[in-house]
Design a protein around this motif. Structure first.
Motif, PDB file in Angstrom:
ATOM      1  N   GLY A 247       0.815  -1.206   0.000  1.00 16.40           N
ATOM      2  CA  GLY A 247       0.000   0.000   0.000  1.00 16.40           C
ATOM      3  C   GLY A 247       0.843   1.247   0.000  1.00 16.40           C
ATOM      4  O   GLY A 247       2.044   1.211  -0.280  1.00 16.40           O
ATOM      5  N   PHE A 248       0.206   2.359   0.325  1.00 15.56           N
ATOM      6  CA  PHE A 248       0.919   3.631   0.365  1.00 15.56           C
ATOM      7  C   PHE A 248       0.176   4.590   1.276  1.00 15.56           C
ATOM      8  O   PHE A 248      -1.007   4.429   1.565  1.00 15.56           O
ATOM      9  N   THR A 249       0.903   5.606   1.734  1.00 13.60           N
ATOM     10  CA  THR A 249       0.309   6.696   2.507  1.00 13.60           C
ATOM     11  C   THR A 249       0.811   8.021   1.971  1.00 13.60           C
ATOM     12  O   THR A 249       1.962   8.126   1.511  1.00 13.60           O
ATOM     13  N   TYR A 250      -0.045   9.017   2.019  1.00 12.26           N
ATOM     14  CA  TYR A 250       0.253  10.367   1.519  1.00 12.26           C
ATOM     15  C   TYR A 250      -0.015  11.328   2.665  1.00 12.26           C
ATOM     16  O   TYR A 250      -1.151  11.456   3.115  1.00 12.26           O
ATOM     17  N   ARG A 251       1.034  11.979   3.180  1.00 11.71           N
ATOM     18  CA  ARG A 251       0.875  12.895   4.317  1.00 11.71           C
ATOM     19  C   ARG A 251       1.074  14.340   3.865  1.00 11.71           C
ATOM     20  O   ARG A 251       2.013  14.651   3.128  1.00 11.71           O
ATOM     21  N   PHE A 252       0.196  15.227   4.372  1.00 12.90           N
ATOM     22  CA  PHE A 252       0.289  16.638   4.016  1.00 12.90           C
ATOM     23  C   PHE A 252      -0.192  17.492   5.175  1.00 12.90           C
ATOM     24  O   PHE A 252      -1.019  17.063   5.993  1.00 12.90           O
ATOM     25  N   LEU A 253       0.348  18.707   5.268  1.00 14.35           N
ATOM     26  CA  LEU A 253      -0.211  19.722   6.152  1.00 14.35           C
ATOM     27  C   LEU A 253      -1.541  20.169   5.566  1.00 14.35           C
ATOM     28  O   LEU A 253      -1.666  20.327   4.351  1.00 14.35           O
ATOM     29  N   ASN A 254      -2.529  20.393   6.395  1.00 16.43           N
ATOM     30  CA  ASN A 254      -3.868  20.636   5.882  1.00 16.43           C
ATOM     31  C   ASN A 254      -4.031  21.984   5.197  1.00 16.43           C
ATOM     32  O   ASN A 254      -5.033  22.201   4.507  1.00 16.43           O
ATOM     33  N   ASP A 255      -3.073  22.870   5.371  1.00 15.50           N
ATOM     34  CA  ASP A 255      -3.118  24.118   4.606  1.00 15.50           C
ATOM     35  C   ASP A 255      -2.229  24.049   3.366  1.00 15.50           C
ATOM     36  O   ASP A 255      -2.039  25.044   2.683  1.00 15.50           O
ATOM     37  N   GLN A 256      -1.694  22.842   3.073  1.00 16.35           N
ATOM     38  CA  GLN A 256      -0.838  22.654   1.897  1.00 16.35           C
ATOM     39  C   GLN A 256      -1.159  21.303   1.252  1.00 16.35           C
ATOM     40  O   GLN A 256      -0.303  20.421   1.146  1.00 16.35           O
ATOM     41  N   LEU A 257      -2.396  21.150   0.832  1.00 10.98           N
ATOM     42  CA  LEU A 257      -2.874  19.875   0.326  1.00 10.98           C
ATOM     43  C   LEU A 257      -2.035  19.362  -0.838  1.00 10.98           C
ATOM     44  O   LEU A 257      -1.742  18.170  -0.940  1.00 10.98           O
ATOM     45  N   GLY A 258      -1.634  20.235  -1.723  1.00 17.98           N
ATOM     46  CA  GLY A 258      -0.901  19.814  -2.919  1.00 17.98           C
ATOM     47  C   GLY A 258       0.588  19.671  -2.719  1.00 17.98           C
ATOM     48  O   GLY A 258       1.305  19.344  -3.686  1.00 17.98           O
ATOM     49  N   SER A 259       1.092  19.904  -1.510  1.00 16.06           N
ATOM     50  CA  SER A 259       2.529  19.810  -1.234  1.00 16.06           C
ATOM     51  C   SER A 259       2.735  18.797  -0.113  1.00 16.06           C
ATOM     52  O   SER A 259       2.783  19.165   1.061  1.00 16.06           O
ATOM     53  N   PRO A 260       2.857  17.523  -0.440  1.00 17.54           N
ATOM     54  CA  PRO A 260       2.957  16.504   0.601  1.00 17.54           C
ATOM     55  C   PRO A 260       4.252  16.606   1.391  1.00 17.54           C
ATOM     56  O   PRO A 260       5.292  17.010   0.864  1.00 17.54           O
ATOM     57  N   LEU A 261       4.171  16.244   2.680  1.00 12.46           N
ATOM     58  CA  LEU A 261       5.383  16.112   3.475  1.00 12.46           C
ATOM     59  C   LEU A 261       6.168  14.891   3.033  1.00 12.46           C
ATOM     60  O   LEU A 261       7.383  14.901   2.985  1.00 12.46           O
ATOM     61  N   TYR A 262       5.440  13.812   2.732  1.00  7.95           N
ATOM     62  CA  TYR A 262       6.077  12.633   2.162  1.00  7.95           C
ATOM     63  C   TYR A 262       5.027  11.724   1.535  1.00  7.95           C
ATOM     64  O   TYR A 262       3.833  11.815   1.825  1.00  7.95           O
ATOM     65  N   VAL A 263       5.505  10.851   0.683  1.00 11.52           N
ATOM     66  CA  VAL A 263       4.716   9.754   0.136  1.00 11.52           C
ATOM     67  C   VAL A 263       5.432   8.476   0.522  1.00 11.52           C
ATOM     68  O   VAL A 263       6.652   8.360   0.357  1.00 11.52           O
ATOM     69  N   ALA A 264       4.693   7.488   1.052  1.00 14.20           N
ATOM     70  CA  ALA A 264       5.347   6.313   1.616  1.00 14.20           C
ATOM     71  C   ALA A 264       4.729   5.024   1.097  1.00 14.20           C
ATOM     72  O   ALA A 264       3.612   4.674   1.485  1.00 14.20           O
ATOM     73  N   PRO A 265       5.417   4.291   0.222  1.00 13.87           N
ATOM     74  CA  PRO A 265       4.989   2.929  -0.080  1.00 13.87           C
ATOM     75  C   PRO A 265       5.268   2.020   1.115  1.00 13.87           C
ATOM     76  O   PRO A 265       6.183   2.285   1.907  1.00 13.87           O
ATOM     77  N   MET A 266       4.483   0.959   1.268  1.00 14.19           N
ATOM     78  CA  MET A 266       4.668   0.051   2.400  1.00 14.19           C
ATOM     79  C   MET A 266       4.322  -1.368   1.983  1.00 14.19           C
ATOM     80  O   MET A 266       3.590  -1.590   1.005  1.00 14.19           O
ATOM     81  N   MET A 267       4.857  -2.315   2.729  1.00 11.79           N
ATOM     82  CA  MET A 267       4.596  -3.717   2.464  1.00 11.79           C
ATOM     83  C   MET A 267       4.800  -4.501   3.747  1.00 11.79           C
ATOM     84  O   MET A 267       5.450  -4.027   4.692  1.00 11.79           O
ATOM     85  N   GLY A 268       4.214  -5.706   3.809  1.00 11.85           N
ATOM     86  CA  GLY A 268       4.390  -6.510   5.003  1.00 11.85           C
ATOM     87  C   GLY A 268       3.701  -7.848   4.865  1.00 11.85           C
ATOM     88  O   GLY A 268       3.059  -8.144   3.850  1.00 11.85           O
TER      89      GLY A 268
END
Length: 314
Positions: A247-268
């Motif tokens: 899967g993946f996760t997309y993290r952003f500050l809520n006043d900067q929706l289009g500028s993510p802090l990071y994008v993280a693929p994950m597996m397990g």
């Protein structure tokens, strides 16, 4: 270069507040470990669930944040649970160690529709320390020795489940901090932060071997009004009781929706009683040129299977 360092300092400030408020919440909760986020999950499941997390941020940058944690939770009787979380966290020369012990009780609202409510309370003891022994060229005469402060506090948690849907709310550090070691002008006095976590598992039937689970995780910090959102998706393949996921996760500050802090693929995967999860967080800003990203590893084991007589803890 100067612009990048300033940005890194701003990001570090965001993290430092989070560091003192509670254990840093990145993507560890997605690795079959929601108890690390909310005490309301204590005791849900048929095992003593033990999880160890290692989180190394901004690999390649000196004194970058680094966190280790060990958590375990277990059911008490048929409708309650307890959990314990211990963690060690460092960000440069600031250090944090702490522990949480939690109690949760699970109520059945409608067992035929799988309608449940869980309520929880946890006691936290956090030690925050500034270690000056490695300071270089210290010219501040006010900083002459290590500073440390221990702060007890509490978390409140609630979790609602209906079929494959879940909605959780957690309030961390409900009491303000008692200043006695540091400068109250520079430190946030209000330590409360709020977590809202919700998702749904799409599966054709209980016998189906494929599942999609979208979820969202919202964090709000009362001290300065910041808020952060994770948008997550997990794809899970079952092999009887074992499973594999990506899967993946997309993290952003809520006043900067289009500028993510990071994008993280994950597996397990979960094989028998063993669990392993990995997430690689791709930094989506100028620090990317100086860092190899953030690594999150989770290793776990499920012990002492015992099925409850109440479906509220399944």
């Amino acid at each position: 270069m100067r612009k990048t360092l300033v940005y890194a300092m701003l990001m570090s400030t965001i993290y430092t507040y989070g560091q003192e408020l509670t254990i840093p919440q990145l993507s560890q909760y997605l690795a079959d470990n929601p108890f690390i986020m909310s005490p309301a999950y204590a005791g849900i499941g048929n095992y003593v669930k033990v999880r160890m997390n290692g989180l190394t941020q901004w690999v390649g940058i000196r004194d970058a944040p680094d966190t280790q944690s060990l958590s375990a939770d277990v059911r008490l009787g048929n409708r309650s649970g307890i959990g314990l979380l211990m963690y060690n966290d460092s960000n440069g020369e600031t250090k944090q160690r702490g522990a949480k012990i939690a109690f949760a009780h699970h109520l059945t609202l409608d067992k035929y529709e799988g309608n449940y409510l869980s309520l929880a309370l946890s006691f936290n003891l956090n030690q925050f320390r500034i270690d000056i022994e490695n300071f270089e060229d210290n010219t501040d005469l006010a900083v002459t020795d290590d500073r440390a402060s221990s702060n007890p506090n509490f978390d409140l948690g609630a979790l609602y489940r209906r079929g494959e849907f879940y909605l959780g709310l957690n309030v961390s550090n409900i009491f303000n901090k008692d200043f006695n070691k540091f400068n109250p002008i520079l430190e946030p006095n209000t330590l409360r932060n709020y977590y809202l976590y919700s998702g749904y598992s799409f599966r054709k039937s209980r016998r189906a071997d494929f599942e999609i689970e979208p979820s969202v995780f919202f964090q709000y910090f009362e001290s300065d009004g910041r808020s952060v959102t994770d948008v997550n998706t997990k794809f899970k393949w079952y092999d009887f009781l074992d499973y594999y996921y990506a899967g993946f996760t997309y993290r952003f500050l809520n006043d900067q929706l289009g500028s993510p802090l990071y994008v993280a693929p994950m597996m397990g995967l979960k094989k028998d009683d063993f669990y392993f999860g990995y997430s690689y967080q791709i930094i989506a800003n100028e620090i990317l040129g100086y860092s190899k990203g953030t690594h999150v590893i989770t290793v776990g084991v499920d012990l002492f299977q015992g099925i409850s007589n109440c479906s509220c803890t399944y």
